[in-house]
Design an enzyme around this catalytic site. Structure first.
Site, PDB file in Angstrom:
ATOM      1  N   CYS A   1       5.648  -6.151  -2.614  1.00 19.05           N
ATOM      2  CA  CYS A   1       4.797  -5.669  -1.927  1.00 19.05           C
ATOM      3  C   CYS A   1       4.866  -4.640  -1.062  1.00 19.05           C
ATOM      4  O   CYS A   1       3.946  -3.766  -1.040  1.00 19.05           O
ATOM      5  CB  CYS A   1       4.304  -7.168  -1.061  1.00 19.05           C
ATOM      6  SG  CYS A   1       5.525  -7.821  -0.345  1.00 19.05           S
TER       7      CYS A   1
ATOM      8  N   HIS B   1       0.962  -6.383   5.779  1.00 19.54           N
ATOM      9  CA  HIS B   1       2.393  -5.620   5.917  1.00 19.54           C
ATOM     10  C   HIS B   1       2.049  -4.510   6.537  1.00 19.54           C
ATOM     11  O   HIS B   1       1.079  -3.962   5.758  1.00 19.54           O
ATOM     12  CB  HIS B   1       3.130  -5.410   4.627  1.00 19.54           C
ATOM     13  CG  HIS B   1       3.843  -6.589   4.140  1.00 19.54           C
ATOM     14  ND1 HIS B   1       3.833  -8.194   4.815  1.00 19.54           N
ATOM     15  CD2 HIS B   1       4.713  -7.007   3.401  1.00 19.54           C
ATOM     16  CE1 HIS B   1       4.607  -9.049   4.179  1.00 19.54           C
ATOM     17  NE2 HIS B   1       5.012  -8.441   3.060  1.00 19.54           N
TER      18      HIS B   1
END
Ligand code: NAP
Ligand code: 3JN
Length: 340
Positions: A133, A246
């Site tokens: 990710c 994130h």
């Protein structure tokens, strides 16, 4: 599309990523003939919603992939290592979310905005890998600058949400926070230290070179995706007490000069990116805005005044969607439309 309808399996369907894959499949334009949801024996018989129906979860076994066209895997590296070749042997194309196959030279590592051409190499092993990710959102954001100016070096620090660790970590942050604000004892089960009201400069295990595995994934995957081993990449990955989204502070040294204004307009016209950059009004990318949508948000775009050719950026994306499930389903869409 050719008119073909696809049989799709989701391995790890009961997990944080698998659950989101199911949602992304519901939202996708891939024409479906059937879906099959697979997990461990612990989940056999559980029912998961799909497009208004309830579908029973089956145990993942060697016979799970007969008649399946595309299998989306997010059941951990060990499961992928064992079952992806079995699925491929049954004629199914695996799109794998784990790190098990990412650095295999015969397995394409794909971010559709950056290197969609690599999908064609699925024929080598019948497996396509989805990057980590943290790598995905970074390469989406720097790709337009890489293509125009070249990149010598990337210095990245991440601020990663607990959902990246899975459903147990989401519960751990929730439970620790609830205990602490009620002046109760808390338990530490998932991370080496308390995550509530804390930042942990460790994601995954430490390697011999002093970096963590997550940091080295960012280094190696970035080079593979750009097919450019000359890019210097150094990373510090940090877990923060955020549930979804994130964030990354990224510094790039380019080969040719680009001004911050040019970089902003380049990014504003690139696929998958939304420039969110109006510091005068306190507007910049936030995890709470990235969560639940598919764009990579980029802001705080400014020249690095300490070197002749440098840019700083703040890059935020939903780690479970674009960082995992959405990227996987985007690959599946291209595969279904162009190759199968
Ligand atoms: P999670 O919430 O803990 O879910 C794990 C899933 O795997 C569950 O569905 C679980 O089934 C299933 N599973 C575990 N062991 C299995 C086995 N032996 N056989 C079949 N199914 C099994 O974890 P997650 O966050 O969804 O992550 C899952 C995997 O996705 C990770 O291990 C990682 O490889 C990958 N991932 C990738 C990214 C990325 O950056 N692209 C991000 C996060 C995760 P039960 O519910 O039955 O236990
Ligand atoms: O921690 C994160 O934010 C992302 C985690 C990803 C992850 C978690 C467990 C195992 C991975 C991955 O995708 O690299 C793996 C793995 O398959 O190695």
């Amino acid at each position: 599309m050719s008119g073909k309808k696809f049989n799709i399996a989701v391995a790890g369907a009961t997990g944080a990523v698998g659950n989101q894959m199911i949602t992304c499949l519901e939202e996708s334009k891939i024409p479906l003939n059937s879906v099959r949801f697979l997990a461990s024996h612990r989940s056999t018989g559980r029912k998961l919603r799909f497009k208004g129906d309830f579908i029973e979860v089956e145990e993942l076994t060697e016979n799970s992939f007969k008649g399946i066209d595309i299998a989306l895997f997010s059941a951990g590296g060990g499961t992928s290592k064992k079952f992806a070749p079995i699925a491929a042997k049954d004629g199914c194309v695996v799109i794998d979310n784990s790190s098990a196959w990412r650095m295999d030279p015969d397995v394409p590592l794909v971010v559709p905005e950056v290197n969609p051409h690599a999908i064609a190499d699925y024929t080598n092993k019948g497996i396509i890998a989805n990057p980590n990710c943290s790598t995905i959102q970074m390469v989406v954001a720097i790709n337009p600058i890489y293509r125009k100016c070249g990149i010598k070096r990337i210095v990245v620090s991440t601020y990663q949400a607990v959902s990246g660790t899975g459903k147990r970590a989401i519960d751990e942050l929730f439970n620790q926070t609830r205990s602490m604000i009620n002046f109760l004892d808390y338990e530490i089960n998932v991370y080496p230290h308390r995550i509530a009201f804390n930042c942990l400069p460790q994601i995954d295990v430490f390697l011999e070179n002093g970096y963590t595995k997550e940091e080295m994934k960012m280094v190696n995957e970035t080079r593979k995706i750009f097919e450019d081993d000359s890019i210097g990449v150094t990373a510090t990955t940090v877990r923060v007490p955020v549930f979804y989204g994130h964030s990354e502070s990224v510094n790039i040294e380019t080969k040719e000069h680009i001004s911050a204004d040019e970089a902003k307009s380049l990014l504003a016209n690139a696929p998958g990116i939304k420039v969110v950059d109006d510091p005068a009004n306190n507007i910049y990318p936030l995890a709470i805005d990235a969560a639940g949508q598919d764009l990579t948000l980029v802001g705080r775009i400014r020249n690095d005044e300490s070197i002749p050719n440098g840019i700083n950026m703040w890059i935020v994306a939903d780690n479970i969607r674009k960082g995992a499930a959405t990227n996987t389903v985007q690959i599946a869409e291209i595969l279904a439309e162009k190759y199968l």
